[in-house]
Design an enzyme around this catalytic site. Structure first.
Site, PDB file in Angstrom:
ATOM      1  N   GLU A  23       5.538   6.660  -4.886  1.00 23.59           N
ATOM      2  CA  GLU A  23       5.054   5.835  -5.989  1.00 23.59           C
ATOM      3  C   GLU A  23       5.996   4.677  -6.316  1.00 23.59           C
ATOM      4  OE1 GLU A  23       6.471   7.594 -10.190  1.00 23.59           O
ATOM      5  OE2 GLU A  23       4.898   8.780  -9.233  1.00 23.59           O
ATOM      6  N   GLU A  75     -16.927  12.073  -5.313  1.00 23.35           N
ATOM      7  CA  GLU A  75     -18.136  12.681  -5.866  1.00 23.35           C
ATOM      8  C   GLU A  75     -19.303  11.704  -5.960  1.00 23.35           C
ATOM      9  OE1 GLU A  75     -16.700  14.348  -9.520  1.00 23.35           O
ATOM     10  OE2 GLU A  75     -16.147  16.239  -8.587  1.00 23.35           O
TER      11      GLU A  75
END
Length: 272
Positions: free
Chosen positions: A112, A81
């Site tokens: 992960e 953004e």
């Protein structure tokens, strides 16, 4: 220092399946009210990290977010953004997630848990000591993130983190940790809830404060925003009208010519 994984502690609520919709919504909302209070307590830590980020970016560095699962997705969201909101390069704020871009939409099993991939992912972007790396992990125990920050520390790269447990392995690894202690989740262990909300609030603070400090806001307006849709073009026209006290038509002409609110205002003033 003791480490208690509060994000995994048993919920303060039980028999959720017996609650009606109103009870569920009200209870979730009551838990969510604790999040901004927890963020407020972490403001000194947030300020310390943002100071480091601003200085590095002013010197030509970049900001990296690195995480897994929800935490990784939130980092990517914040990074993605920045260009449309502040008109900066896509290479200035970069979000990385365990498992790569595929993991943005679908979970990648055991991604992960890697002790090497985080650093490799950073190296793919030519990470250097000019940059800042912020690890994001609600639990503060994600191997992908911790190992990446350890490698950064060895290479004199500034490291920060956002986690929701006190004295976690991630907090102890990061040079500038942010710990937002939101407590047990409404659904036990579902850290996409309060912990995710807390991380999003902190990321909003980090990127917005940094971009303001870098000069990408004038007054309270996004003068460097990308004009990527009609709504934003209309907003840009209104900014120019208000700043220069000119008609909508003249403002539209200026914006069409310069393709940027800041440039339109600057060039108009320079020509007067």
């Amino acid at each position: 220092m003791s480490f208690i994984k509060t994000t995994e502690q048993d919920s303060n609520y039980n028999h959720l399946e017996k609650m009606n919709i109103q009870e569920l919504l009200s209870s979730i909302n009551n838990e969510d009210k604790n999040v901004p209070i927890a963020v407020e307590k972490a403001l000194p830590q947030i300020e310390t990290l943002v100071y480091q980020i601003v200085n590095k970016l002013k010197e030509g560095g970049r900001l990296f977010y690195i995480g897994a699962g929800t935490s990784g997705r939130l980092g990517i969201l914040d990074a993605s953004e920045c260009p449309p909101t502040f008109g900066v390069s896509h290479d200035l704020v970069i979000g990385l997630i365990a498992g790569g871009d595929y993991a943005i939409r679908k979970a990648v099993e055991f991604a992960e848990d890697s002790l090497t991939q985080g650093w490799k992912d950073l190296q793919d972007h030519n990470i250097s000591d000019k940059d800042v790396v912020v690890g994001i992990a609600a639990s503060g125990t994600t191997p992908y993130v911790i190992s990446a920050l350890k490698a950064c520390n060895k290479n004199d790269i500034i490291t920060g983190c956002i986690t929701c447990n006190k004295n976690s392995p991630l907090s102890l690894t990061a040079q500038f940790p942010i710990e937002v202690i939101v407590g047990p989740e409404f659904v036990t262990g579902s850290s996409r809830m309060k912990a995710g909300t807390a991380q999003k609030l902190v990321l909003n603070m980090i990127s917005t404060t940094t971009m303001i400090q870098l000069g990408h806001i004038k007054g309270n307006k996004m003068v460097d925003m990308q004009l990527s849709n009609n709504k934003l073009v209309d907003r840009g026209v209104k900014m120019i009208m208000a700043e220069l006290n000119i008609s909508q038509n003249d403002a539209q002409i200026l914006l069409n010519k310069h393709k940027n609110v800041r440039l339109a205002i600057q060039n108009y003033k320079n020509e007067k």
